[in-house]
Design an enzyme around this catalytic site. Structure first.
Site, mmCIF file in Angstrom:
data_model
loop_
_atom_site.group_PDB
_atom_site.id
_atom_site.type_symbol
_atom_site.label_atom_id
_atom_site.label_comp_id
_atom_site.label_asym_id
_atom_site.label_seq_id
_atom_site.Cartn_x
_atom_site.Cartn_y
_atom_site.Cartn_z
ATOM 1 N N GLU A 57 0.880 -1.173 0.000
ATOM 2 C CA GLU A 57 0.000 0.000 0.000
ATOM 3 C C GLU A 57 0.913 1.216 0.000
ATOM 4 O O GLU A 57 1.564 1.504 1.006
ATOM 5 C CB GLU A 57 -0.885 0.019 1.256
ATOM 6 C CG GLU A 57 -1.920 -1.070 1.293
ATOM 7 C CD GLU A 57 -3.035 -0.900 0.268
ATOM 8 O OE1 GLU A 57 -3.072 0.113 -0.451
ATOM 9 O OE2 GLU A 57 -3.863 -1.821 0.187
ATOM 10 N N GLU B 224 4.160 13.007 -4.847
ATOM 11 C CA GLU B 224 3.474 13.029 -3.554
ATOM 12 C C GLU B 224 4.245 13.929 -2.587
ATOM 13 O O GLU B 224 5.430 13.712 -2.352
ATOM 14 C CB GLU B 224 3.406 11.615 -2.988
ATOM 15 C CG GLU B 224 2.644 11.553 -1.687
ATOM 16 C CD GLU B 224 2.598 10.141 -1.109
ATOM 17 O OE1 GLU B 224 3.612 9.427 -1.160
ATOM 18 O OE2 GLU B 224 1.526 9.763 -0.610
HETATM 19 P P1 NAD Z 1 8.584 5.044 4.368
HETATM 20 O O1 NAD Z 1 8.418 4.268 3.116
HETATM 21 O O2 NAD Z 1 9.744 5.922 4.524
HETATM 22 O O3 NAD Z 1 8.605 4.057 5.618
HETATM 23 C C1 NAD Z 1 7.579 3.107 5.840
HETATM 24 C C2 NAD Z 1 8.126 2.002 6.731
HETATM 25 O O4 NAD Z 1 9.152 1.288 6.024
HETATM 26 C C3 NAD Z 1 8.774 2.497 8.022
HETATM 27 O O5 NAD Z 1 8.467 1.584 9.054
HETATM 28 C C4 NAD Z 1 10.253 2.454 7.677
HETATM 29 O O6 NAD Z 1 11.084 2.337 8.793
HETATM 30 C C5 NAD Z 1 10.324 1.206 6.829
HETATM 31 N N1 NAD Z 1 11.480 1.114 5.939
HETATM 32 C C6 NAD Z 1 12.240 2.130 5.450
HETATM 33 N N2 NAD Z 1 13.190 1.631 4.626
HETATM 34 C C7 NAD Z 1 13.005 0.289 4.581
HETATM 35 C C8 NAD Z 1 13.637 -0.789 3.874
HETATM 36 N N3 NAD Z 1 14.640 -0.576 3.028
HETATM 37 N N4 NAD Z 1 13.171 -2.035 4.060
HETATM 38 C C9 NAD Z 1 12.132 -2.274 4.875
HETATM 39 N N5 NAD Z 1 11.487 -1.312 5.569
HETATM 40 C C10 NAD Z 1 11.922 -0.033 5.418
HETATM 41 O O7 NAD Z 1 7.205 5.844 4.532
HETATM 42 P P2 NAD Z 1 6.843 6.935 5.626
HETATM 43 O O8 NAD Z 1 7.600 8.172 5.293
HETATM 44 O O9 NAD Z 1 6.940 6.352 6.983
HETATM 45 O O10 NAD Z 1 5.279 7.139 5.294
HETATM 46 C C11 NAD Z 1 4.830 7.953 4.275
HETATM 47 C C12 NAD Z 1 4.496 7.138 3.032
HETATM 48 O O11 NAD Z 1 3.562 6.119 3.336
HETATM 49 C C13 NAD Z 1 3.824 7.979 1.973
HETATM 50 O O12 NAD Z 1 4.349 7.686 0.701
HETATM 51 C C14 NAD Z 1 2.371 7.553 2.039
HETATM 52 O O13 NAD Z 1 1.626 7.769 0.887
HETATM 53 C C15 NAD Z 1 2.481 6.130 2.400
HETATM 54 N N6 NAD Z 1 1.233 5.653 2.987
HETATM 55 C C16 NAD Z 1 0.448 4.802 2.269
HETATM 56 C C17 NAD Z 1 -0.765 4.373 2.785
HETATM 57 C C18 NAD Z 1 -1.655 3.423 2.026
HETATM 58 O O14 NAD Z 1 -2.481 2.774 2.638
HETATM 59 N N7 NAD Z 1 -1.528 3.298 0.722
HETATM 60 C C19 NAD Z 1 -1.151 4.789 4.039
HETATM 61 C C20 NAD Z 1 -0.329 5.661 4.741
HETATM 62 C C21 NAD Z 1 0.882 6.060 4.207
#
Ligand code: NAD
Length: 488
Positions: free
Chosen positions: A249, A381
């Site tokens: 997601e 975004e």
């Molecule tokens: P992010 O992708 O930076 O991090 C998400 C998670 O992934 C965190 O727990 C992070 O620590 C982990 N992570 C980071 N690098 C990783 C790796 N290499 N391997 C595994 N895990 C890793 O996102 P964010 O900044 O925390 O959140 C914002 C993003 O989330 C936005 O793009 C937003 O649109 C998206 N989002 C999507 C939904 C949905 O349901 N589609 C809902 C909420 C947020």
């Protein structure tokens, strides 16, 4: 300062290395909790604990038993919803009004999927060969790695956890480094509900290496990820190398389409809700206003008037309408987008700066106009309170502009014409279309996108299928020896 430990295999423990880090309240700018800074060694212990539970007591628990535990957990989570909401707001700065609504809603996810847990049965399949009795079994996919972002930590966890538990899976959860505490608080409630040890394990840490270690662990059978497209793509690539299935997601650049026959008062309100609620830090932020020129100035006037009166402040206070951004990194990202958009020729209709009075992580509700459809601000975004206005002259153009994006998570449509509502909803490329509304989600309604917005769907009754494997069983009822060189 609150102190937390990792929840692994029914025990509470520090990280194997002993390392910790502090999590910061984005409103006060002060550290408020110390959590373990786990690493690959902790992931290994957690995945093994999840496997032991799967092969042991939890694996032997029937769908009825799983449903009963999930309902008990729902009651406990409901009891402690206020505490969980305060913890989340303290970690991510989101309005308490909203986190309260989210944590109060967690029980609905548990109860909805508990209702499916005792109805997951296979089927008998008539064979063309009368000597065979064939049936299927629905079996848990196994150990699930659930990785969630900071904007709605427990809600987004439930979109994975509730169907995964219903299916009989076990989980290793990795919350965002910015919001580690609510999942650890939640693990206490999980324990109180009486689940066997190892069904839910939580690892917290500040390094991206932790998430990578979880994704790459050979004991993980399924990855369920919510986060950014960049990280989602990296996870898909490394999971692909091991052929681990992934549910993704990801982000959005959702359009709010306003056609000339719309109720402009309702549309203005829905557009404000879509982009400024939660400071725009939601995947479904309605960040592109696609508006017909006939009503553009009228609508924009209403939106700007309301945007200028949005009360920024302490997210714990009931009158506050917008809190701070969740962390410094996000502030830098949002301000960078605004600066580049202005440099590229966008007109600032409202806001456009870090809030001059509050400073800190506060950004003014921002509206940018005179933007080309392929400009960075119209395509990428932002994940902040920034609305981009795109003018169109017809229904066809509105659909084309709305669909001109690599994302496809959500879309809003504002019209009073029922035929047009269905017609345009069908043409919008989005996993969810809200007509004359925005930001409604429910456990029984599928949610998700394709392209840069992800793979698969969460919520809805088919969400549980993501966490099941179907096994076909063929039984020869004839009891005679076959020709070994003939198939079947
Ligand atoms: P992010 O992708 O930076 O991090 C998400 C998670 O992934 C965190 O727990 C992070 O620590 C982990 N992570 C980071 N690098 C990783 C790796 N290499 N391997 C595994 N895990 C890793 O996102 P964010 O900044 O925390 O959140 C914002 C993003 O989330 C936005 O793009 C937003 O649109 C998206 N989002 C999507 C939904 C949905 O349901 N589609 C809902 C909420 C947020």
């Amino acid at each position: 300062m609150q102190e937390y430990e990792l929840a692994i295999g029914g025990t509470w423990r520090p990280a194997a290395s002993g390392a910790t880090y502090e999590t910061v309240n984005p409103f006060t700018g002060k550290a408020w909790a110390r959590v373990p800074d786990a690493g690959a060694a902790d992931v290994d212990v957690a995945v093994r604990a999840a496997r032991v539970a799967l092969d042991g007591e939890w694996g032997a628990t029937t769908g009825f038993g799983r449903a009963a535990l999930m309902r008990r957990l729902a009651d406990i989570v409901e009891r402690d919803a206020e505490k969980l909401a305060v913890v989340e707001t303290t970690d991510n700065g989101k309005l308490l009004r909203e986190t309260r609504q989210q944590t109060a809603g967690l029980a609905a996810w548990l109860r909805y999927f508990a209702g499916l847990a005792d109805k997951l049965h296979g089927e008998t399949i008539p064979s063309s060969n009368p000597d065979y009795f064939v049936y299927t079994r629905e079996e848990p996919a196994g150990v699930v790695a659930a990785i969630v972002p900071w904007n709605s930590p427990l809600s987004l966890l439930h979109w994975k956890l509730a169907p995964a538990l219903a299916a009989g899976c076990t989980l290793v959860v990795k919350p965002s480094e910015s919001t580690p505490t609510s999942a650890l608080e939640y693990a206490r409630l999980f324990e109180e509900a009486g689940f066997p040890p190892g069904v839910l394990n939580v690892v917290t840490g500040q390094s991206a290496e932790l998430g990578k270690a979880l994704v790459d662990h050979p004991g993980v059978d399924k990855i369920a990820f919510t986060g950014s497209p960049v990280v989602g793509a990296a996870i898909a690539a490394s999971a692909g190398a091991r052929l681990t299935p992934v549910l993704l997601e990801l982000g959005g650049k959702s359009a709010q389409v306003v056609l000339p026959d719309a109720d402009l008062e309702a549309a203005a309100n829905g557009i404000i809700a879509g982009i400024f609620a939660a400071g725009g830090q939601t995947c479904i932020a309605g960040s592109r206003l696609v508006v017909h020129r006939d009503v553009r100035d009228q609508l924009l006037g209403r939106i700007v008037d309301r945007a200028k009166t949005i009360r920024l402040g302490d997210p714990l206070l009931p009158d506050t309408e917008m809190g701070p951004l969740a962390n410094q990194r996000q502030l830098d990202i949002v301000l960078g987008f605004i600066e580049r958009a202005i440099a590229a020729g966008a007109t600032v209709v409202s806001g456009g700066r870090r809030d001059p009075d509050l400073g800190g992580l506060f950004v003014e509700p921002t509206i940018l106009a005179d933007v080309a459809g392929d400009a960075e601000i119209a395509q990428k975004e932002v994940f902040g309170p920034v609305l981009t206005v795109l003018d169109v002259g017809s229904e066809d153009e509105a659909v084309a502009v709305a669909n001109n994006t690599e994302f496809s998570l959500g879309a809003g449509l504002w019209t009073s014409d029922v035929g047009r509502a269905h017609r345009v909803a069908a043409r919008l490329r989005a996993g969810t279309v809200w007509v004359n509304s925005y930001r409604a989600v429910a456990p029984n309604v599928p949610f998700g996108g394709s392209g840069a917005s992800g793979w698969g769907r969460e919520n809805g009754r088919h969400a549980v299928d993501e966490f099941l494997h179907t096994k076909a069983v063929w039984i020869d009822t004839a009891g005679r020896t076959r020709d070994p060189f003939v198939l079947g």
